[in-house]
Design an enzyme around this catalytic site. Structure first.
Site, short mmCIF file in Angstrom:
data_model
loop_
_atom_site.label_atom_id
_atom_site.label_comp_id
_atom_site.label_asym_id
_atom_site.label_seq_id
_atom_site.Cartn_x
_atom_site.Cartn_y
_atom_site.Cartn_z
CG ASN A 75 -8.89 -1.37 12.31
OD1 ASN A 75 -7.30 -2.36 11.60
ND2 ASN A 75 -9.11 -0.32 11.37
CD GLU A 132 -8.76 1.18 7.78
OE1 GLU A 132 -8.19 -0.35 8.53
OE2 GLU A 132 -8.25 1.92 7.88
CG HIS A 134 -5.86 -1.58 9.21
ND1 HIS A 134 -5.69 -1.07 9.30
CD2 HIS A 134 -4.46 -2.74 9.40
CE1 HIS A 134 -4.48 -0.57 9.80
NE2 HIS A 134 -3.83 -1.62 9.04
CG ASP A 157 -0.40 -0.78 2.61
OD1 ASP A 157 1.39 -0.15 2.54
OD2 ASP A 157 -0.77 -0.92 3.21
C1 F6R Z 1 1.94 -1.80 5.98
C2 F6R Z 1 0.59 -2.27 6.55
C3 F6R Z 1 -0.52 -2.18 7.45
C4 F6R Z 1 0.65 -2.56 8.17
C5 F6R Z 1 0.00 -2.11 9.86
C6 F6R Z 1 0.48 -3.10 11.15
O1 F6R Z 1 1.83 -1.80 4.57
O2 F6R Z 1 -0.13 -2.75 4.96
O3 F6R Z 1 -1.99 -3.29 7.14
O4 F6R Z 1 1.07 -3.97 8.30
O5 F6R Z 1 -0.84 -1.03 10.04
O6 F6R Z 1 1.36 -1.75 11.49
P1 F6R Z 1 2.39 -1.67 12.32
O7 F6R Z 1 3.58 -2.83 11.63
O8 F6R Z 1 3.23 -0.20 12.47
O9 F6R Z 1 2.10 -1.90 13.52
#
Ligand code: F6R
Length: 238
Positions: free
Chosen positions: A134, A141, A136, A67
């Site tokens: 959450n 989401e 995701h 992303d």
């Molecule tokens: C990042 C992504 C997100 C993260 C998630 C966890 O490319 O796609 O889904 O993997 O938000 O983020 P951290 O590792 O910062 O807790």
């Protein structure tokens, strides 16, 4: 599904790096799906260490990131493109790296192009994921229905708050992103989900309840035939 509980974050990164080492040995021209965020940083450090030690060679492999914020220029220090260059791409020898362009004028066309590129590459061999508080994955989401392909998404308050730690008080935080859809994540041959830290214990518990909660996107991963979830003790609630 295979669950591996590690003593520490460091161990978790080593275990994940071993999977990459095995993957590249088995298929040097692997297509790697990569993530940003805090969780993979230690893994990327370990991959760089192994590359520098001559233990890993990425020269035939290529990557697709999950992303990117939208809109954002790849040179912006908050962009995921910038993050990946700093944390990994500038330090190893991947033959090709791709990230959805946050600077595209037509986000829908960019998503269609990205889907096409993934298909042309033959799909993802090894997909790396983190998980949001959450649930995701990528920026898919919580919802009652999910996009198969890449799409533009409005970030939830939970995701915006979780990522606000990266932004200075004077910096405008994007509220939208381009993300791979559930389809490409799911069609990956192998998936590794990394979960670290006590703040993820609640979502980890929910993930392992043995139920598919449709409003927790990561639960859908439990249906994947080759999923490895690597958690540290804190995320495992110990
Ligand atoms: C990042 C992504 C997100 C993260 C998630 C966890 O490319 O796609 O889904 O993997 O938000 O983020 P951290 O590792 O910062 O807790």
């Amino acid at each position: 599904m295979k669950k591996i509980v590690c003593e520490s974050y460091k161990d978790m990164c080593r275990v994940a790096a071993d999977i990459y080492t095995g993957q590249l040995k088995e298929k040097p021209n692997s297509v790697l799906g990569l993530a940003t965020g805090s969780t993979p940083i230690g893994l990327y450090k370990e991959l760089i260490r192994r590359y520098e030690a001559g233990e890993l060679d990425f020269s035939n492999a290529q990557s697709f990131n999950l992303d990117e914020y939208y809109p954002i220029d790849s040179t912006h220090h908050q962009s995921y493109a910038y993050f990946m260059n700093e944390q990994l791409f500038d330090k190893i020898n991947l033959s090709k790296t791709q990230i959805p362009s946050g600077a595209a004028t037509d986000p829908m066309a960019e998503c269609a192009r990205y889907d096409e590129e993934i298909c042309k590459a033959g799909g993802i061999d090894l997909m790396l994921l983190g998980i949001g508080h959450n649930g995701h994955i990528g920026f898919n989401e919580p919802a009652t229905s999910y996009h198969v392909g890449a799409h533009l998404v409005s970030l939830t308050e939970s995701s915006i708050n979780a990522n606000s730690r990266f932004f200075g008080a004077d910096e405008k935080q994007p509220t939208e992103a381009l993300t791979m859809g559930i389809g490409h994540i799911f069609s990956a041959k192998k998936i590794i989900l990394l979960i670290s830290g006590a703040a993820k214990a609640e979502i980890t518990r929910k993930l392992f309840e043995g139920m598919i909660h449709t409003d927790v996107p990561a639960c859908l991963l439990l249906l994947h035939p080759n999923l490895t979830i690597i958690v540290d003790k804190e995320a495992n609630g110990e």
